[in-house]
Design a protein around this motif. Structure first.
Motif, PDB file in Angstrom:
ATOM      1  N   GLU A  72       0.771  -1.260  -0.012  1.00 49.02           N
ATOM      2  CA  GLU A  72       0.020   0.000  -0.273  1.00 49.02           C
ATOM      3  C   GLU A  72       1.104   1.188   0.239  1.00 49.02           C
ATOM      4  N   ALA A  73       1.948   1.032   1.226  1.00 43.16           N
ATOM      5  CA  ALA A  73       3.247   2.516   1.105  1.00 43.16           C
ATOM      6  C   ALA A  73       3.526   2.547  -0.405  1.00 43.16           C
ATOM      7  N   ARG A  74       4.194   1.523  -1.510  1.00 49.21           N
ATOM      8  CA  ARG A  74       4.290   1.499  -2.732  1.00 49.21           C
ATOM      9  C   ARG A  74       3.521   2.276  -3.838  1.00 49.21           C
ATOM     10  N   ILE A  75       2.418   1.882  -3.417  1.00 48.65           N
ATOM     11  CA  ILE A  75       1.128   2.116  -4.060  1.00 48.65           C
ATOM     12  C   ILE A  75       1.075   4.384  -3.888  1.00 48.65           C
ATOM     13  N   LYS A  76       1.010   4.055  -3.222  1.00 43.42           N
ATOM     14  CA  LYS A  76       1.317   5.456  -2.526  1.00 43.42           C
ATOM     15  C   LYS A  76       2.289   6.260  -3.075  1.00 43.42           C
ATOM     16  N   ASP A  77       3.450   5.884  -2.350  1.00 41.18           N
ATOM     17  CA  ASP A  77       4.010   6.574  -2.959  1.00 41.18           C
ATOM     18  C   ASP A  77       5.582   5.446  -3.602  1.00 41.18           C
ATOM     19  N   PRO A  78       5.914   5.292  -4.653  1.00 38.41           N
ATOM     20  CA  PRO A  78       6.670   4.209  -5.839  1.00 38.41           C
ATOM     21  C   PRO A  78       8.178   4.351  -5.114  1.00 38.41           C
ATOM     22  N   VAL A  79       8.253   5.552  -5.096  1.00 40.38           N
ATOM     23  CA  VAL A  79      10.001   5.053  -4.806  1.00 40.38           C
ATOM     24  C   VAL A  79      10.433   5.200  -3.315  1.00 40.38           C
ATOM     25  N   TYR A  80       9.763   5.729  -2.596  1.00 33.66           N
ATOM     26  CA  TYR A  80      10.524   5.509  -0.896  1.00 33.66           C
ATOM     27  C   TYR A  80       9.306   4.362  -0.232  1.00 33.66           C
ATOM     28  N   GLY A  81       8.172   4.026   0.021  1.00 34.46           N
ATOM     29  CA  GLY A  81       7.604   3.237  -0.178  1.00 34.46           C
ATOM     30  C   GLY A  81       6.830   3.380   1.353  1.00 34.46           C
ATOM     31  N   CYS A  82       7.393   2.718   2.502  1.00 32.45           N
ATOM     32  CA  CYS A  82       7.239   2.646   3.795  1.00 32.45           C
ATOM     33  C   CYS A  82       8.360   3.945   4.434  1.00 32.45           C
ATOM     34  N   VAL A  83       9.471   3.884   4.110  1.00 30.79           N
ATOM     35  CA  VAL A  83      10.253   4.109   3.974  1.00 30.79           C
ATOM     36  C   VAL A  83      10.799   5.932   4.217  1.00 30.79           C
ATOM     37  N   GLY A  84       9.790   6.407   3.040  1.00 29.33           N
ATOM     38  CA  GLY A  84       9.245   7.651   3.125  1.00 29.33           C
ATOM     39  C   GLY A  84       8.132   8.179   4.066  1.00 29.33           C
ATOM     40  N   ALA A  85       7.134   6.979   4.823  1.00 26.72           N
ATOM     41  CA  ALA A  85       6.275   7.404   5.772  1.00 26.72           C
ATOM     42  C   ALA A  85       7.483   7.016   6.883  1.00 26.72           C
ATOM     43  N   ILE A  86       8.063   6.355   7.040  1.00 27.17           N
ATOM     44  CA  ILE A  86       8.457   6.338   7.985  1.00 27.17           C
ATOM     45  C   ILE A  86       9.987   8.070   8.878  1.00 27.17           C
ATOM     46  N   SER A  87      10.239   8.342   7.428  1.00 28.34           N
ATOM     47  CA  SER A  87      10.740   9.390   7.599  1.00 28.34           C
ATOM     48  C   SER A  87       9.994  10.574   8.188  1.00 28.34           C
ATOM     49  N   VAL A  88       9.147  10.538   7.643  1.00 35.54           N
ATOM     50  CA  VAL A  88       7.812  11.678   7.898  1.00 35.54           C
ATOM     51  C   VAL A  88       7.169  12.170   8.897  1.00 35.54           C
ATOM     52  N   LEU A  89       7.481  10.596   9.739  1.00 35.85           N
ATOM     53  CA  LEU A  89       7.202  10.742  10.758  1.00 35.85           C
ATOM     54  C   LEU A  89       8.259  11.378  12.179  1.00 35.85           C
ATOM     55  N   GLN A  90       9.350  10.812  11.576  1.00 30.32           N
ATOM     56  CA  GLN A  90      11.269  10.479  11.971  1.00 30.32           C
ATOM     57  C   GLN A  90      11.178  12.375  12.432  1.00 30.32           C
ATOM     58  N   GLN A  92       8.380  14.759  12.230  1.00 30.02           N
ATOM     59  CA  GLN A  92       7.392  15.495  12.723  1.00 30.02           C
ATOM     60  C   GLN A  92       8.167  15.157  14.181  1.00 30.02           C
ATOM     61  N   VAL A  93       8.619  14.316  14.735  1.00 26.31           N
ATOM     62  CA  VAL A  93       9.028  13.686  16.057  1.00 26.31           C
ATOM     63  C   VAL A  93      10.057  14.428  16.492  1.00 26.31           C
ATOM     64  N   HIS A  94      10.983  14.664  15.420  1.00 36.43           N
ATOM     65  CA  HIS A  94      12.464  16.185  15.817  1.00 36.43           C
ATOM     66  C   HIS A  94      11.659  17.342  15.383  1.00 36.43           C
ATOM     67  N   GLN A  95      10.635  17.702  15.068  1.00 38.88           N
ATOM     68  CA  GLN A  95      10.323  19.199  15.174  1.00 38.88           C
ATOM     69  C   GLN A  95       9.266  18.967  16.425  1.00 38.88           C
ATOM     70  N   LEU A  96       8.844  17.884  16.920  1.00 38.35           N
ATOM     71  CA  LEU A  96       8.025  18.016  18.466  1.00 38.35           C
ATOM     72  C   LEU A  96       8.820  18.328  19.499  1.00 38.35           C
ATOM     73  N   GLN A  97      10.219  17.310  19.498  1.00 29.95           N
ATOM     74  CA  GLN A  97      11.043  17.297  20.166  1.00 29.95           C
ATOM     75  C   GLN A  97      12.139  18.249  20.376  1.00 29.95           C
ATOM     76  N   GLU A  98      12.131  19.612  20.019  1.00 25.57           N
ATOM     77  CA  GLU A  98      12.781  20.803  19.814  1.00 25.57           C
ATOM     78  C   GLU A  98      11.708  21.682  20.145  1.00 25.57           C
ATOM     79  N   GLU A  99      10.794  21.579  19.811  1.00 29.16           N
ATOM     80  CA  GLU A  99       9.488  22.434  20.159  1.00 29.16           C
ATOM     81  C   GLU A  99       9.571  22.355  21.990  1.00 29.16           C
TER      82      GLU A  99
END
Length: 181
Positions: A72-90, A92-99
């Motif tokens: 499902e992740a590869r269909i949504k993002d053929p290049v990065y797949g679930c790695v792209g989703a993990i990267s986005v979440l990481q 967000q975690v980094h930004q929230l930690q800075e806040e």
């Protein structure tokens, strides 16, 4: 086999008869045809069959869920797949930690200002040490943050220990007569 009347989603998609020992039937129910369609599009039915046959029965469901998520992740993002989703979440975690760090710094600054405003002015302070405190952002009436014990501040965490010479005269810090700051 899912039931005697309806084949599993995999067999229906592949247009074949769903036999009683069908490896796909427990993991691709007829109610979820898109799940198998995605897995087949990304990984192929033969690769999934090989993978499931090599795994012990108790690990197959987790493997199918992982394949379905990745497909499902590869269909949504053929290049990065679930790695792209993990990267986005990481990110967000980094930004929230800075806040959170900025909010904690503001709390410390506020607690220092509030608690030091309530302390009486120290008569032993020279004008140069008060100037140093003003330059360091501790511009207030009364003692400084360094004059208090950390446990009396009621902070979310204890600040790092500060050197003793920060609350003394500039001469104690090795400065010259000319004000070498």
């Amino acid at each position: 086999m899912a039931s005697s009347n309806s084949p599993c989603a995999a067999c229906k998609f592949l247009r074949r008869k769903c036999l009683s020992g069908c490896i796909f039937a427990p993991y691709f129910p007829p109610e979820e045809p898109q799940k198998f369609a995605n897995v087949h599009k990304i990984f192929g039915a033969s690769n999934v069959t090989k993978l499931l046959n090599e795994l012990p029965t108790h690990q197959r469901e987790d493997a199918v869920n992982s394949l379905a998520y990745e497909a499902e992740a590869r269909i949504k993002d053929p290049v990065y797949g679930c790695v792209g989703a993990i990267s986005v979440l990481q990110k967000q975690v980094h930004q929230l930690q800075e806040e959170l760090d900025a909010a904690n710094a503001n709390l410390i600054r506020y607690a220092c200002t509030e608690s030091s405003a309530a302390l009486p002015v120290s008569r032993s302070r020279s004008s140069s040490s008060m100037e140093l405190n003003r330059r360091m952002g501790i511009d207030h009436q009364g003692g400084s943050f360094y004059d208090q014990s950390a446990s009396s501040l009621h902070l979310p965490y204890l600040p790092p220990p500060w050197p003793d010479n920060l609350s003394g005269d500039m001469h104690d810090m090795g400065g010259g007569d000319e004000g070498s700051l």
